[in-house]
Motif scaffolding. Sequence first.
Motif, PDB file in Angstrom:
ATOM      1  N   SER A  80      64.778  39.729  -3.169  1.00 38.18           N
ATOM      2  CA  SER A  80      65.927  40.353  -2.504  1.00 38.18           C
ATOM      3  C   SER A  80      66.036  41.827  -2.887  1.00 38.18           C
ATOM      4  CB  SER A  80      67.218  39.610  -2.832  1.00 38.18           C
ATOM      5  OG  SER A  80      67.528  39.728  -4.198  1.00 38.18           O
ATOM      6  N   PHE A  81      65.708  42.186  -4.147  1.00 40.08           N
ATOM      7  CA  PHE A  81      65.711  43.591  -4.546  1.00 40.08           C
ATOM      8  C   PHE A  81      64.676  44.379  -3.760  1.00 40.08           C
ATOM      9  CE2 PHE A  81      63.933  47.015  -7.153  1.00 40.08           C
ATOM     10  CZ  PHE A  81      65.052  47.813  -7.285  1.00 40.08           C
ATOM     11  N   THR A  86      63.535  48.402   0.202  1.00 40.96           N
ATOM     12  CA  THR A  86      62.736  48.788   1.379  1.00 40.96           C
ATOM     13  C   THR A  86      63.644  49.126   2.557  1.00 40.96           C
ATOM     14  OG1 THR A  86      60.977  47.327   0.621  1.00 40.96           O
ATOM     15  CG2 THR A  86      60.863  48.059   2.898  1.00 40.96           C
ATOM     16  N   ARG A  87      64.710  48.356   2.746  1.00 42.05           N
ATOM     17  CA  ARG A  87      65.657  48.638   3.828  1.00 42.05           C
ATOM     18  C   ARG A  87      66.320  50.001   3.620  1.00 42.05           C
ATOM     19  NH1 ARG A  87      69.322  44.237   3.706  1.00 42.05           N
ATOM     20  NH2 ARG A  87      67.678  43.060   4.718  1.00 42.05           N
ATOM     21  N   ASN A  90      63.797  52.760   4.322  1.00 43.96           N
ATOM     22  CA  ASN A  90      63.561  52.889   5.761  1.00 43.96           C
ATOM     23  C   ASN A  90      64.722  53.577   6.473  1.00 43.96           C
ATOM     24  OD1 ASN A  90      60.937  51.888   5.987  1.00 43.96           O
ATOM     25  ND2 ASN A  90      61.663  49.784   5.996  1.00 43.96           N
ATOM     26  N   GLU A  91      65.956  53.323   6.006  1.00 42.45           N
ATOM     27  CA  GLU A  91      67.106  54.033   6.578  1.00 42.45           C
ATOM     28  C   GLU A  91      67.013  55.528   6.279  1.00 42.45           C
ATOM     29  OE1 GLU A  91      70.580  52.147   4.999  1.00 42.45           O
ATOM     30  OE2 GLU A  91      70.282  50.315   6.161  1.00 42.45           O
ATOM     31  N   LEU A  92      66.611  55.872   5.056  1.00 44.40           N
ATOM     32  CA  LEU A  92      66.459  57.285   4.693  1.00 44.40           C
ATOM     33  C   LEU A  92      65.343  57.950   5.498  1.00 44.40           C
ATOM     34  CD1 LEU A  92      66.863  56.938   0.835  1.00 44.40           C
ATOM     35  CD2 LEU A  92      68.455  58.056   2.388  1.00 44.40           C
ATOM     36  N   ILE A  93      64.252  57.239   5.705  1.00 42.40           N
ATOM     37  CA  ILE A  93      63.143  57.781   6.505  1.00 42.40           C
ATOM     38  C   ILE A  93      63.598  58.028   7.935  1.00 42.40           C
ATOM     39  CG2 ILE A  93      60.897  57.217   7.526  1.00 42.40           C
ATOM     40  CD1 ILE A  93      60.177  55.827   4.914  1.00 42.40           C
ATOM     41  N   LEU A  94      64.352  57.082   8.493  1.00 44.28           N
ATOM     42  CA  LEU A  94      64.843  57.241   9.861  1.00 44.28           C
ATOM     43  C   LEU A  94      65.789  58.429   9.964  1.00 44.28           C
ATOM     44  CD1 LEU A  94      64.881  56.112  12.718  1.00 44.28           C
ATOM     45  CD2 LEU A  94      66.784  54.661  12.035  1.00 44.28           C
ATOM     46  N   GLU A  95      66.650  58.629   8.954  1.00 42.65           N
ATOM     47  CA  GLU A  95      67.544  59.790   8.961  1.00 42.65           C
ATOM     48  C   GLU A  95      66.771  61.098   8.915  1.00 42.65           C
ATOM     49  OE1 GLU A  95      70.551  59.871   5.931  1.00 42.65           O
ATOM     50  OE2 GLU A  95      71.144  57.810   6.344  1.00 42.65           O
ATOM     51  N   MET A  96      65.717  61.141   8.100  1.00 40.65           N
ATOM     52  CA  MET A  96      64.977  62.393   7.909  1.00 40.65           C
ATOM     53  C   MET A  96      64.036  62.700   9.064  1.00 40.65           C
ATOM     54  SD  MET A  96      64.088  62.458   3.854  1.00 40.65           S
ATOM     55  CE  MET A  96      63.180  60.934   3.868  1.00 40.65           C
ATOM     56  N   SER A 105      56.510  49.196   4.734  1.00 36.36           N
ATOM     57  CA  SER A 105      56.637  47.766   4.464  1.00 36.36           C
ATOM     58  C   SER A 105      56.891  47.571   2.972  1.00 36.36           C
ATOM     59  CB  SER A 105      55.365  47.042   4.894  1.00 36.36           C
ATOM     60  OG  SER A 105      54.278  47.473   4.098  1.00 36.36           O
ATOM     61  N   ILE A 106      57.189  46.347   2.602  1.00 35.64           N
ATOM     62  CA  ILE A 106      57.410  46.040   1.192  1.00 35.64           C
ATOM     63  C   ILE A 106      56.135  46.287   0.400  1.00 35.64           C
ATOM     64  CG2 ILE A 106      57.930  44.173  -0.430  1.00 35.64           C
ATOM     65  CD1 ILE A 106      59.842  43.035   1.647  1.00 35.64           C
TER      66      ILE A 106
END
Length: 169
Positions: A80-81, A86-87, A90-96, A105-106
């Motif tokens: 779960s960590f 990873t989630r 991925n959110e930070l990558i999408l923002e940038m 991926s994990i």
Amino acid sequence: MPLKNGEHPLTSFVAKKWGREKNPGCVFMGAGFVTFLLCLILVFFIEPMRNASIVIGSSLAIATLAAVSENMSTPARVKSFRVMLTRKVNELILEMTGDPTARVSIAELGALIQLEYAKPLHINGVPGLELKVVDKEPGMKQLIAKVTAPDYGLESFDLLLSAELKRKP
């Protein structure tokens, strides 16, 4: 560890929480070897253990059980960590980048953490961003984004322009 110019911290995490992958083949071989040695010692005390097929069979059975149980015992909290981190990345990558396909991926994030290499990313199709995991302090890792200006040859153009201006009176 102070960050260099162009490096921006994104998130920090405890490296132990990521966990360490164990190779099931190594666990199998190790458990098989230890069991074989134990069977060789038991040969002196237990008469049925003097049969080679029993020694090999018991070594294989115990080694298989050890490898399967070791492989299946990755705790749910570690998984779960990994998913949560990873989630978040991925959110930070999408923002940038603004690119939903530039996800990690994990396994890729695990390689970034363990091998400490940089993953190049594009911002609106232009290269100039790298994701990198560095040691913040003992036991702590930090994911940073390193921003580098794309090389358009502007420096050489500036040099040519200044040389031309100096040459003309």
